[in-house]
Design an enzyme around this catalytic site. Structure first.
Site, PDB file in Angstrom:
ATOM      1  N   VAL A 160      24.713  31.822  91.149  1.00  0.00           N
ATOM      2  CA  VAL A 160      25.370  31.032  92.075  1.00  0.00           C
ATOM      3  C   VAL A 160      25.138  29.550  92.408  1.00  0.00           C
ATOM      4  O   VAL A 160      25.714  28.561  92.035  1.00  0.00           O
ATOM      5  CB  VAL A 160      25.701  32.001  93.666  1.00  0.00           C
ATOM      6  CG1 VAL A 160      26.444  30.862  94.738  1.00  0.00           C
ATOM      7  CG2 VAL A 160      26.435  33.106  93.346  1.00  0.00           C
ATOM      8  N   PHE A 196      33.120  33.031  94.765  1.00  0.00           N
ATOM      9  CA  PHE A 196      33.846  34.044  94.054  1.00  0.00           C
ATOM     10  C   PHE A 196      33.637  34.147  92.623  1.00  0.00           C
ATOM     11  O   PHE A 196      34.602  34.923  91.800  1.00  0.00           O
ATOM     12  CB  PHE A 196      35.341  34.066  94.432  1.00  0.00           C
ATOM     13  CG  PHE A 196      35.683  33.973  95.753  1.00  0.00           C
ATOM     14  CD1 PHE A 196      35.610  35.142  96.498  1.00  0.00           C
ATOM     15  CD2 PHE A 196      35.979  32.924  96.763  1.00  0.00           C
ATOM     16  CE1 PHE A 196      35.990  35.490  97.769  1.00  0.00           C
ATOM     17  CE2 PHE A 196      36.169  33.086  98.114  1.00  0.00           C
ATOM     18  CZ  PHE A 196      36.288  34.135  98.583  1.00  0.00           C
ATOM     19  N   ASN A 225      35.659  41.617  97.632  1.00  0.00           N
ATOM     20  CA  ASN A 225      34.823  42.318  96.766  1.00  0.00           C
ATOM     21  C   ASN A 225      35.245  43.883  96.853  1.00  0.00           C
ATOM     22  O   ASN A 225      35.126  44.691  95.884  1.00  0.00           O
ATOM     23  CB  ASN A 225      33.351  41.985  96.912  1.00  0.00           C
ATOM     24  CG  ASN A 225      33.144  40.856  95.961  1.00  0.00           C
ATOM     25  OD1 ASN A 225      33.985  40.537  95.318  1.00  0.00           O
ATOM     26  ND2 ASN A 225      31.581  40.711  95.949  1.00  0.00           N
ATOM     27  N   CYS A 265      26.792  42.214  92.870  1.00  0.00           N
ATOM     28  CA  CYS A 265      27.693  42.033  93.825  1.00  0.00           C
ATOM     29  C   CYS A 265      28.518  43.104  94.346  1.00  0.00           C
ATOM     30  O   CYS A 265      28.263  43.637  95.610  1.00  0.00           O
ATOM     31  CB  CYS A 265      28.972  40.979  93.349  1.00  0.00           C
ATOM     32  SG  CYS A 265      28.015  39.341  93.395  1.00  0.00           S
ATOM     33  N   LYS A 287      27.992  43.660  82.362  1.00  0.00           N
ATOM     34  CA  LYS A 287      29.275  43.213  81.649  1.00  0.00           C
ATOM     35  C   LYS A 287      28.921  42.407  80.420  1.00  0.00           C
ATOM     36  O   LYS A 287      27.704  41.802  80.453  1.00  0.00           O
ATOM     37  CB  LYS A 287      30.247  42.766  82.559  1.00  0.00           C
ATOM     38  CG  LYS A 287      29.785  41.475  83.244  1.00  0.00           C
ATOM     39  CD  LYS A 287      30.722  41.021  84.237  1.00  0.00           C
ATOM     40  CE  LYS A 287      30.859  39.527  84.417  1.00  0.00           C
ATOM     41  NZ  LYS A 287      32.002  39.399  85.287  1.00  0.00           N
TER      42      LYS A 287
HETATM   43  P1  NAD Z   1      19.878  35.039  92.577  1.00  0.00           P
HETATM   44  O1  NAD Z   1      18.921  36.205  93.144  1.00  0.00           O
HETATM   45  O2  NAD Z   1      20.145  34.789  91.079  1.00  0.00           O
HETATM   46  O3  NAD Z   1      19.276  33.605  93.039  1.00  0.00           O
HETATM   47  C1  NAD Z   1      18.825  33.431  94.288  1.00  0.00           C
HETATM   48  C2  NAD Z   1      17.753  32.315  94.141  1.00  0.00           C
HETATM   49  O4  NAD Z   1      17.198  31.826  95.275  1.00  0.00           O
HETATM   50  C3  NAD Z   1      16.624  32.697  93.543  1.00  0.00           C
HETATM   51  O5  NAD Z   1      16.206  31.848  92.353  1.00  0.00           O
HETATM   52  C4  NAD Z   1      15.524  32.684  94.456  1.00  0.00           C
HETATM   53  O6  NAD Z   1      14.169  32.284  93.767  1.00  0.00           O
HETATM   54  C5  NAD Z   1      15.878  31.614  95.398  1.00  0.00           C
HETATM   55  N1  NAD Z   1      15.498  31.665  96.513  1.00  0.00           N
HETATM   56  C6  NAD Z   1      15.284  32.641  97.393  1.00  0.00           C
HETATM   57  N2  NAD Z   1      14.597  32.249  98.597  1.00  0.00           N
HETATM   58  C7  NAD Z   1      14.559  31.006  98.489  1.00  0.00           C
HETATM   59  C8  NAD Z   1      14.062  29.956  99.521  1.00  0.00           C
HETATM   60  N3  NAD Z   1      13.750  30.015 100.684  1.00  0.00           N
HETATM   61  N4  NAD Z   1      14.150  28.475  99.024  1.00  0.00           N
HETATM   62  C9  NAD Z   1      14.703  28.171  97.690  1.00  0.00           C
HETATM   63  N5  NAD Z   1      14.844  29.061  96.948  1.00  0.00           N
HETATM   64  C10 NAD Z   1      14.948  30.536  97.252  1.00  0.00           C
HETATM   65  O7  NAD Z   1      21.204  35.419  93.346  1.00  0.00           O
HETATM   66  P2  NAD Z   1      22.744  34.953  93.019  1.00  0.00           P
HETATM   67  O8  NAD Z   1      23.188  36.175  92.320  1.00  0.00           O
HETATM   68  O9  NAD Z   1      22.654  33.560  92.567  1.00  0.00           O
HETATM   69  O10 NAD Z   1      23.376  35.101  94.471  1.00  0.00           O
HETATM   70  C11 NAD Z   1      23.425  34.477  95.709  1.00  0.00           C
HETATM   71  C12 NAD Z   1      24.195  35.037  96.638  1.00  0.00           C
HETATM   72  O11 NAD Z   1      25.395  34.540  96.149  1.00  0.00           O
HETATM   73  C13 NAD Z   1      24.196  36.277  97.139  1.00  0.00           C
HETATM   74  O12 NAD Z   1      24.129  36.417  98.411  1.00  0.00           O
HETATM   75  C14 NAD Z   1      25.327  37.015  96.403  1.00  0.00           C
HETATM   76  O13 NAD Z   1      25.617  37.960  96.929  1.00  0.00           O
HETATM   77  C15 NAD Z   1      26.185  35.668  96.260  1.00  0.00           C
HETATM   78  N6  NAD Z   1      27.124  35.958  95.119  1.00  0.00           N
HETATM   79  C16 NAD Z   1      26.852  36.357  93.778  1.00  0.00           C
HETATM   80  C17 NAD Z   1      27.440  36.223  92.832  1.00  0.00           C
HETATM   81  C18 NAD Z   1      27.181  36.560  91.580  1.00  0.00           C
HETATM   82  O14 NAD Z   1      27.840  36.886  90.645  1.00  0.00           O
HETATM   83  N7  NAD Z   1      25.856  36.566  91.220  1.00  0.00           N
HETATM   84  C19 NAD Z   1      29.180  35.836  92.764  1.00  0.00           C
HETATM   85  C20 NAD Z   1      29.371  35.603  94.332  1.00  0.00           C
HETATM   86  C21 NAD Z   1      28.467  35.580  95.399  1.00  0.00           C
END
Ligand code: NAD
Length: 445
Positions: A11, A150, A206, A258, A318
């Site tokens: 994200v 989203f 979701n 998610c 997927k």
């Molecule tokens: P992810 O695990 O891929 O990425 C999170 C990143 O944050 C990691 O690279 C981690 O190293 C970094 N991080 C953690 N703590 C940190 C800090 N204190 N300082 C700096 N960096 C830090 O997660 P994601 O899939 O990108 O999801 C992030 C959020 O978005 C979640 O809450 C998820 O539910 C939501 N979300 C995800 C998606 C999806 O399709 N992946 C879609 C919509 C919403």
């Protein structure tokens, strides 16, 4: 505008890159040095179509940079977007430790007015908690807003650049104005609401989509029993504008980072307020069960699968992603190994991630679809990668020891199966044997 995006995962990285593409000055922060090093060397730690090109373009244009220095990034920005992970705890609740830590760190760097946005998916009330943590350390005023994300993995860049809507949950007119200006180039569909409703919109959306998937999967299971075809049923249902055709694809259940965690978290959120979310609990249960239909069908074809060799195509949850979080492949392969099967698996890009999380030595990871199918007693298709769709059945027939095919994603049609020797199980459609549909079951009234 000057933005800092905290967390460069699926994200944060995609959002940061897309905001830079719109002409904003963006600093992406991650606390994993290795990730930042990769990005600074022009490499991309995740697979998302179109992302690599946009990163190269915008870093060259001087609008996009990567750092581990959260303090500097926040200090130099007007809008701070938090996009760290909120994975499930063992009890299903969202783990808020990453977001709380990020909030504390951000607080120390707030020395002039900032708008702080939570993009991570968080339980209702978390934004208020984040604001509390930031204000403990901040030396200037700030406003906060919930702007849930989203995007879908695999089409993340396209989704971010063409969102259906932007939800901005905030009590501050100033934050609402700044965030509307930031998102206006993407869409006119911008809704301003209160913070708690915004947080809830994400979970409710979701949970609803997961419900649609479990619903069509249950319809598929009934179709198999009564001799109907779920593809036809979904088509007919989807033509009704009130229903819509998306998320009516029967398969082996939803996975990914998610839906599984957000459905569990919403059940917990409700439960904490003494509300038993019965419908969503069933959605989760149906989803878990759906994965095991692959095993049931295999056993129907092979009898005891102990000692049998099973080819697996697809490990990612997927296509077009290397993300394997909560992929159905985990439970399916675990069940196969438990039953004594030899598993050979191939995924175009997700094998390394799968291997890291599976900790299982029992799988033979293959370098090609052919290698995974070669001399296997049966082949199971778990992810509908285009690479698999393009492979003619005649090739699979040559590769397999016996022509047993479990198509968990319905990538083949009945016509494709005509004049082939396959014993073929798909989802919600009649079984095929030697190119012929299995006879319709006798119905009782
Ligand atoms: P992810 O695990 O891929 O990425 C999170 C990143 O944050 C990691 O690279 C981690 O190293 C970094 N991080 C953690 N703590 C940190 C800090 N204190 N300082 C700096 N960096 C830090 O997660 P994601 O899939 O990108 O999801 C992030 C959020 O978005 C979640 O809450 C998820 O539910 C939501 N979300 C995800 C998606 C999806 O399709 N992946 C879609 C919509 C919403």
């Amino acid at each position: 505008m000057r933005l800092a995006v905290i967390g460069t995962g699926y994200v944060g990285l995609v959002s940061g890159v897309c905001f830079s593409e719109l002409g904003n000055q963006v600093i992406c922060v991650d606390n994993v040095q290795e990730k930042v090093n990769l990005l600074n060397n022009g490499e991309v730690p995740i697979h998302e179509p179109g992302l690599r090109e946009l990163i190269a373009k915008n870093t060259q244009a001087g609008r996009l940079s990567f750092t581990t220095d959260l303090y500097e990034a926040v200090n130099n920005s007007e809008i701070i977007i938090i996009a760290v992970g909120t994975p499930s705890l063992p009890n299903g609740k969202a783990n808020l430790s990453y977001i709380e830590l990020a909030a504390e760190e951000i607080g120390h760097a707030v020395h002039d007015y900032k708008v702080i946005v939570v993009k991570s998916t968080v339980p209702v009330g978390t934004n208020e908690r984040v604001a509390e943590l930031i204000s403990k350390h901040a030396s200037a005023s700030f406003d906060f807003a919930s702007v849930p994300e989203f995007l879908r993995e695999g089409t993340a860049v396209r989704d971010t650049m063409n969102p259906d809507r932007i939800i901005i949950g905030t009590l501050s007119d100033k934050a609402a104005d700044m965030l509307t200006e930031l998102h206006r180039p993407l869409t006119d569909q911008i809704t301003i609401t209160d913070v708690r409703s915004s947080e809830m919109i994400k979970y409710a959306s979701n949970a609803f989509l997961a419900t649609k998937i479990s619903f069509i999967n249950e319809i598929a299971n009934i179709c198999e029993k009564v001799g109907a075809d779920v593809e036809e049923v979904a088509k007919g249902m989807g033509m009704d504008k009130r229903i819509g055709s998306s998320f009516l694809k029967a398969g082996i259940g939803y996975g990914g980072s998610c839906f599984p965690k957000d459905t569990q978290a919403l059940i917990q959120i409700a439960g904490q307020m003494d509300y038993d979310f019965k419908l969503l609990k069933s959605v989760v249960e149906v989803n878990r069960d759906q994965r095991f239909n692959v095993i049931r069908k295999l056993e129907d074809l092979l009898g005891d699968i102990n000692g049998k060799t099973i080819g697996i195509w697809g490990l990612a949850f997927k296509p077009e992603t290397d993300d394997v979080r909560d992929a159905p492949a985990f439970e399916i392969i675990e069940a196969l190994i438990e039953r004594g099967a030899h598993v050979k698996a191939y995924d175009p890009i997700a094998s390394d991630n799968f291997n890291k999380s599976f900790h299982g030595k029992e799988i033979l990871y293959c370098d090609s679809a052919e290698e995974a199918a070669l001399n296997a007693d049966a082949l199971c298709i778990l992810t509908e990668w285009k690479e698999f769709i393009d492979i003619p059945l005649s090739d699979i027939q040559l590769w397999l020891k016996t022509p047993n095919l479990i198509d968990g994603r319905n990538i083949y049609s009945e016509e494709d199966l005509e004049n082939t020797p396959f014993a073929y199980y798909s989802v919600g459609r009649p079984k095929m044997n030697n190119g012929v549909r299995e006879g319709k079951p006798i119905l009782t009234f």
